[in-house]
Every structure is written in structure tokens, then in C-alpha cells.
Design an enzyme around this catalytic site. Structure first.
Site, PDB file in Angstrom:
ATOM      1  N   GLU A 494      -8.633   4.890  -3.392  1.00  0.00           N
ATOM      2  CA  GLU A 494      -9.509   4.857  -2.209  1.00  0.00           C
ATOM      3  C   GLU A 494     -10.757   4.017  -2.483  1.00  0.00           C
ATOM      4  O   GLU A 494     -11.261   3.334  -1.597  1.00  0.00           O
ATOM      5  CB  GLU A 494      -9.890   6.276  -1.774  1.00  0.00           C
ATOM      6  CG  GLU A 494      -8.701   7.181  -1.433  1.00  0.00           C
ATOM      7  CD  GLU A 494      -7.703   6.562  -0.461  1.00  0.00           C
ATOM      8  OE1 GLU A 494      -8.096   5.678   0.320  1.00  0.00           O
ATOM      9  OE2 GLU A 494      -6.512   6.943  -0.505  1.00  0.00           O
ATOM     10  N   GLY A 629       7.083   6.078  13.176  1.00  0.00           N
ATOM     11  CA  GLY A 629       5.823   5.694  12.551  1.00  0.00           C
ATOM     12  C   GLY A 629       5.624   4.204  12.725  1.00  0.00           C
ATOM     13  O   GLY A 629       6.292   3.581  13.546  1.00  0.00           O
ATOM     14  N   TYR A 631       6.267   1.810  10.523  1.00  0.00           N
ATOM     15  CA  TYR A 631       6.911   1.032   9.469  1.00  0.00           C
ATOM     16  C   TYR A 631       8.199   0.326   9.875  1.00  0.00           C
ATOM     17  O   TYR A 631       8.936  -0.161   9.023  1.00  0.00           O
ATOM     18  CB  TYR A 631       7.202   1.920   8.260  1.00  0.00           C
ATOM     19  CG  TYR A 631       5.987   2.146   7.387  1.00  0.00           C
ATOM     20  CD1 TYR A 631       5.688   1.268   6.353  1.00  0.00           C
ATOM     21  CD2 TYR A 631       5.138   3.211   7.611  1.00  0.00           C
ATOM     22  CE1 TYR A 631       4.578   1.459   5.562  1.00  0.00           C
ATOM     23  CE2 TYR A 631       4.016   3.413   6.822  1.00  0.00           C
ATOM     24  CZ  TYR A 631       3.738   2.534   5.793  1.00  0.00           C
ATOM     25  OH  TYR A 631       2.637   2.717   5.009  1.00  0.00           O
TER      26      TYR A 631
HETATM   27 ZN   LIG Z   1      -4.057   2.985   0.482  1.00  0.00          ZN
END
Ligand SMILES: [Zn+2]
Length: 711
Positions: A494, A629, A631
Site C-alpha cells: 500500500e 467484476g 476483470y
Molecule cells: Zn494493489
């Protein structure tokens, strides 16, 4: 409504309290003031304002940067600020009142969003601007913003003639509904399956935490006296039950029962997704053809870094052929191990043939045998404060930025949340971020993420501010939070996203930081940062035992390092299996190709699995990533970005990881390219600028123990 210009000269003023705190655009949020009661009024009045501005823009727009793009940018920034705050609080400080307020206005936002994306005057304005003489004198990032806005508009169908456009909108609405039905079926099918175990022998091997969880679940389903030690235990297909059961449950028969249920979820009866998938694929194909593409895969790739389906297929094939021998070796080792183990009486019966429901179980046993460290044993070496010191020292060495504690300078949403400022070499403010490290049950969504609070905008002199949100173990009994290796990886990941958001030098808000970056390239800096956790000096530098003050012993580091490549070929192959099916299903029209869904799966499985799936395997019926989703024809992005991040890290390896000057120089180049150019330059050019060549999968294969010289 005028834009707030409160972030001058690199500082943020504390905004006044008269207005709705969701409207303090550009200023650090007033978390001490924001209440759920601000949401409905705040968002509705903003939508009203923005709708008027959109009307005005549609009627009088000038096809110039200042006449078209800046107003769009300004609208997007205000909406992003207000709705971003609501979304952020939904993630970190959830509650009934906020949830209701969110639900009350969400529909109105969708309507506004659709109106903007379907605006013909905006599309025509963009097209005129693109064709005008002024286009060529704009800066690169500006041109890229315009090109991408145009592409988005075209993909939304707004440019089509009336009849195909009506059909396009019909398809879009139907696809949205089908996606929701798909997810609901998966959920319903998951919920519809359970069995209850009453015989403790059938729970042999199951860890304490899962015994407690499943007994508690049995209690809430009517088995009043259920206890962790005596049962009964209710077993379901929810991931926190399924995965540990397959890993640890010694009852082979129960593992089989669970495995079969899992791979056939949502494939029969009321929750059958087969027809839905066929419909989704047919509609996606029709949609792509309406937009002038040969297939839905071509449409998907059009907005990605990958230049063509062929290039993606080539990469997948390269990774596949490099992994196959390793995966076969993994399987042979597992079979041999399982045969010995089951004879030693650990299992209830001799194993005979290794079946699909045995793989996870014996892989776990083998892992335990080879790398007998537990995550719990590592934790005392990694108190959060020391890990942060190490991470920040690294940011200084690599990228020349100082990160300083600024707790108390602004309000936060919870007392555990930290606030930091990021300073440049001359001490000048560059950015800031919040860190919300610990899990908080009932309030905070699971997982970890980086999100933007404010984006860099040269026009309004705003500096970027990020939220880094993790869910690591909170401090217990006055002890500091002690991190597992996975939690450290997550924090680094992150932080990598955060660096790209905060160290951007792009002046234009629509492309600064992580904005405007292609889906298959956006995980580059995050996964890049993870690589450092496997570098001995870095990881040892993060460690200091809470009691003894010792660094992590070398032998523990070596186990972590070895565990990285454990069954890596098998895992790689599995991702390639998923990516290849996804691409094959979207690359042409199944009906005209005369192939059905499951024959595609079987065809791909022949070359991408070492144990063929069961004949009745219907995992596609629950493959939400691609059917519900984002993807679709994009599952390959995981591997694509991993190639980029591993190859970027290998530039540091080549420079010499122990040569501080070389690392600093390479770090600076990474900062000036990958982190600074963000969405303002195409990721292919950015990578080229950093690496001096195009990406190569060599480093990923080597890190996974799969390159020729590694084996
Ligand atoms: Zn990520």
C-alpha cells in the site's frame, strides 16, 4: 460555487466550519465535524450544482483546454472530494446511519454519472479539441488526458448512431443486471450448502480457531450446546472455513465432499449460472462489435497497457512453458510426500492416488515440514513503530524524501490513525498521508487499500494526500502492534501505491498520481515495494525484538526466503489457467466458433494444469472476477503487472543491492519516472524511461525460482 483555494504554497489551511464539511474542497477533511447527517444534503446539493454546471458546459463549451477540460476537472475534483470522503468513511467508520445515507444518494450519483458519460456535446467537444491545431501544442500529459477521455466516451457508446446506441444502452443495462444475478447466485449457492459434523474424528487436524468458528456457526443455526471441543461443527463454503478445512482436515472423505461442492457452486438448479454466463459472453461480444471491435477481448485491451491480445498470449505462453516442468516437479514431490505421510499413520487411510482434494492438505503438511516457522514466531521481531522507522528510512535512501510525524496537525477519524508529512530534499512539503493500521471489527472493511484524499493539482496548488489503510493486528495488553510477515508485505504494498500518488509531478489533476493509469500497470509500484521485504538487509533492518531488541536471526530470514518459491510454479500455472480461459472466452463468439463454455475450459486445462479438473468441474460458474467484476478479458493483468514490478526491482539488483550509492541513483530514476510521471505518460514509455528497454519476464521467473539457471 467557487473552488476552494485553501491549499496554497504547499500547506493546507484548516477550512472554516460554516459550510457542509463535505464541501470544503481542496482542504484537509474535517473528520471532527463530518457526520452521517451531512451526507444526503451535502451530496444532493453538490449534484444539483454540478448538473447546472454540466448544462452550462454542454450549451456553451469552447473546445479548448480551458474551455472544456478544466471545467470537467473541477467538477470531477469536487465530486471526488465529497463522495470520496463518504466512501472512505464507509470503509473505516461504518455504521447504520452512514450506510443509510450512502444508499439514499447512491442512485442519484449513478444517474448523474451516466448523464455525463453519455453526453454528446462533451464527446463532440472532445473530438473538435482533438482535431484542432491547439492539440499539438498542448503538453504530453494534456494530450493523453484528452485521448483517454475520448476513448472512455467512445467505449460508453455515446458516439453511436441512434439505433445502435439504443441497442448498446439496452445491452449495458442487461449486462449490469446479469452481473448482479451472477453474484447473487454465487452467494445463494454458497449459502445453500452446509453440512454438520458431529463426530470429533471427522474434525481431526482442524485448528482451534476453526473449531471455535464452526461450533459458533452451529450454535447460531440451532445447535444450542455446540462447543469448540465437542461440536457439532457447521461446515460451509465460506473462504474462512473452506480454506483451512482443505488445508488441515484429516478426513479425506469430508475434504472431497467440500471440494466437489466448491467447484460445482452455482452450476445446477435455481442458482445455475451457466445460461447467465452464455448470455453475458454473447452480449459482451455484440457490444464490442457495435463499437467496431472484433471481440470483447479487443475492446478490453484497447484501454490497457498491453498492446494486443497476441502480446498477452505470448507472455502467458512464455510463463506457461517456464512453469510446466516446475509444476510437474511440485506434483511428483507432493505425491511422494503424501504416500510416505499417509503410511506413517497421520492420515486415516493410505492415500493411494493423490486426488484434487488432497493437494492443499499435503502441500500444507509439506510446507510445515520444510519451513517450520510460524507467523506467530516472527511477530515479536516486528513492532509497527520500528517497521515504520525502517520503511521511512528506506524511502529517504531510495527516493530522497523525508517522512515526518505530524500527528495532531489535523483531525482524524479514529484515535489510532496517524498523520505524516512528506518533505522533499530541501524540506519543502510535497505530500501527506494518513495511516490507519489496525483492524476494527464492526467498523472497518477487511483487506488493505490506498486511496486518495486529495490529488495534486498545479492550477489550484493542491498537494496530494493519501489514505493508507491496513487491517493488521492491533496492540494487545499495552504491547505495541506486532506484525506478521504478511502484514509487512501488505504495508509495503500500500505504501508503494501511496508513493505513486504522493510523489507525482504531473501538474494536471486528471492524470496526477495513480489517476489515468492503465489497469494492467497500476500494480507496478505496489508489487515493486513488496520485493524489498525479501531483501535480507531491508527485512533485518525492520526487525527489533520487542523484548530482547535482537534483529531477526538469519535462519528465520532464510526460511522466509525459501517459502517464497515453495510451489511457485504450481501457483503461476494456476493464474495462467484462469487468465487463458478468460482470454479465450472473450476473444471470439463461442456460438459461431461452435464451442461451448466447458469445452473451452477443458481445452485450456489440457495445457495449463498438471492434474486435470474433474469432469463435473464448473468453477466458471463462480468466477466472479470476470463475470461480475472488472476483470473481463483482464485477468492477465495480475501477471502483466508482476512482470513489470519484478523487472523494475531487478534494475536495483543489477545496480547492486548492497551498493548504497547505486541503489540511491536507481531509486532516484525510479522516482523520476514510475513515481513522478504517473498517468501523464503511457506506461510503456514510463517503463522504457526507467529501465532503458521494454519489460522482460526474466526477473519474475528468477524470483519464482523458475529460470533455467535457478533450477
Ligand atoms: Zn494493489
Amino acid at each position: 460555487m467557487s473552488r476552494s483555494k485553501s491549499a496554497r504554497e504547499g500547506t493546507w489551511s484548516l477550512a472554516s466550519t460554516e459550510t457542509n464539511p463535505l464541501h470544503l474542497f481542496g482542504a484537509l477533511p474535517r473528520f471532527d465535524l463530518i457526520e452521517a447527517s451531512h451526507v444526503e444534503d451535502g451530496i444532493r446539493s453538490l449534484i444539483e450544482t454540478l448538473s447546472c454546471e454540466l448544462d452550462e458546459l454542454e450549451q456553451n463549451l469552447e473546445p479548448t483546454w480551458a474551455g472544456l477540460i478544466e471545467p470537467l476537472e473541477s467538477m470531477g475534483e469536487r465530486l471526488g472530494y465529497a463522495w470520496g470522503l463518504v466512501g472512505h468513511l464507509m470503509g473505516v467508520k461504518n455504521g447504520d446511519a452512514l450506510r443509510e445515507a450512502h444508499a439514499a444518494v447512491q442512485g442519484e450519483l449513478v444517474v448523474f454519472g451516466l448523464r455525463q458519460s453519455q453526453s454528446r456535446p462533451l464527446l463532440e467537444g472532445l473530438e473538435t479539441l482533438r482535431e484542432s491545431d491547439t492539440f499539438s501544442i498542448l503538453e504530453g500529459p494534456q494530450r493523453r488526458i484528452i485521448e483517454n477521455l475520448l476513448r472512455e466516451a467512445r467505449h460508453s457508446g455515446v458516439g453511436l448512431a441512434e439505433a445502435p446506441r439504443a441497442r448498446f444502452n439496452e445491452i449495458a443495462a442487461e449486462l449490469a443486471e446479469l452481473g448482479t444475478n451472477f453474484s447473487n447466485h454465487v452467494l445463494d449457492a454458497t449459502n445453500a450448502f452446509s453440512f454438520t459434523i458431529t463426530d470429533p474424528a471427522e474434525m481431526a487436524g482442524i485448528p482451534e480457531s476453526l473449531l471455535a468458528l464452526t461450533a459458533q456457526d452451529a450454535r447460531s443455526h440451532g445447535a444450542d450446546g455446540a462447543s469448540a471441543s465437542q461440536g457439532p461443527w457447521r461446515i460451509t463454503l465460506d473462504a474462512p472455513v473452506l480454506i483451512p478445512f482443505l488445508e488441515h482436515g484429516q478426513s479425506r472423505q469430508r475434504r472431497e465432499e467440500l471440494y466437489r461442492a466448491y467447484v460445482t457452486r452455482a452450476s445446477t438448479g435455481d442458482f445455475d449460472n451457466t445460461k447467465i454466463i452464455e448470455k453475458i459472453l454473447a452480449l459482451r461480444h455484440e457490444m464490442a462489435v457495435l463499437l467496431g471491435f472484433e471481440s470483447y477481448a479487443d475492446l478490453s485491451i484497447d484501454s490497457k497497457m498491453a498492446p494486443s491480445i497476441l502480446e498477452v498470449e505470448n507472455l502467458l505462453e512464455e510463463l506457461r512453458s517456464a512453469s510446466m516442468a516446475g509444476a510437474l516437479g511440485d506434483l511428483a514431490a507432493l505425491k511422494e510426500f503424501a504416500a510416505t505421510e499417509s503410511q506413517s499413520g497421520d492420515d486415516s487411510s493410505s492415500i493411494g492416488t493423490l486426488e484434487l482434494w488432497d493437494v492443499t492438505f499435503y502441500a500444507e503438511r509439506l510446507r510445515e515440514q520444510r519451513f517450520d516457522y510460524s507467523e506467530e514466531a516472527l511477530r515479536p521481531y516486528f513492532p509497527l513503530s520500528h517497521v515504520l522507522d525502517g520503511l521511512f528510512a528506506m524511502a529517504k535512501e531510495l527516493f530522497g524524501v523525508s517522512i515526518v510525524d505530524a500527528d495532531g496537525e489535523t483531525s482524524v477519524w479514529h484515535e489510532d490513525v496517524r498523520f505524516f508529512r512528506v518533505l522533499g530534499e530541501g524540506g519543502e512539503p510535497i505530500a501527506a498521508f494518513y495511516l490507519d493500521p489496525y483492524s476494527r471489527s464492526g467498523q472497518k472493511r477487511g483487506g488493505a487499500w490506498m486511496d486518495e484524499c486529495l490529488g495534486r493539482n498545479a492550477r489550484t496548488q493542491e498537494l496530494p494526500v493519501a489514505y493508507l489503510v491496513c487491517n493488521q493486528t492491533p496492540p494487545v495488553d499495552g504491547q505495541p502492534s506486532q506484525m506478521s510477515f504478511d502484514e509487512i508485505l501488505t504495508l509495503f504494498h500500500e505504501f508503494g501505491h501511496g508513493l505513486q500518488h504522493m510523489l507525482t509531478r504531473v501538474d494536471f489533476a486528471l492524470a496526477s498520481g495513480i489517476r489515468n493509469i492503465e489497469w494492467d500497470a497500476v500494480e507496478l509500484p505496489s508489487q515493486f515495494m513488496e520485493n524489498w521485504c525479501y531483501h535480507r538487509e531491508t527485512l533485518l533492518g525492520l526487525s527489533r525484538h520487542v523484548e530482547s531488541g535482537d534483529r531477526l536471526p538469519d535462519e528465520l530470514f532464510e526460511k522466509i526466503e525459501a517459502a517464497r518459491t515453495f510451489r511457485a510454479a504450481s501457483q503461476m500455472l494456476r493464474q495462467i489457467y484462469f487468465s487463458s480461459i478468460d482470454l479465450a472466452l472473450h476473444a471470439r463468439d463461442l456460438e459461431s466458433a461452435g464451442e461451448d463454455l466447458f469445452s473451452v475450459q477443458r481445452r485450456i486445462a489440457k495445457t495449463t494444469t498438471v492434474m486435470p479438473p474433474l469432469d463435473e468441474d464448473r468453477f466458471l460458474c463462480s468466477f466472479g472476477h470476470i463475470f461480475a467484476g472488472g476483470y473481463a478479458a483482464g485477468y492477465y493483468s495480475y501477471k502483466w503487472a508482476e512482470v513489470l514490478s519484478a523487472d523494475a526491482f531487478s534494475a536495483f539488483e543489477e545496480a547492486g543491492l548492497d551498493d548504497a550509492a547505486a541503489v540511491a541513483e536507481t531509486g532516484m530514476r525510479f522516482r523520476e519516472t514510475v513515481l513522478a510521471l504517473g498517468g501523464g505518460t503511457s506506461p510503456t514509455e514510463v517503463f522504457q524511461a526507467f529501465r532503458g528497454r521494454g519489460p522482460s519476464p526474466e526477473a519474475l521467473l528468477r524470483h519464482s525460482g523458475l529460470s533455467p539457471e535457478a533450477s
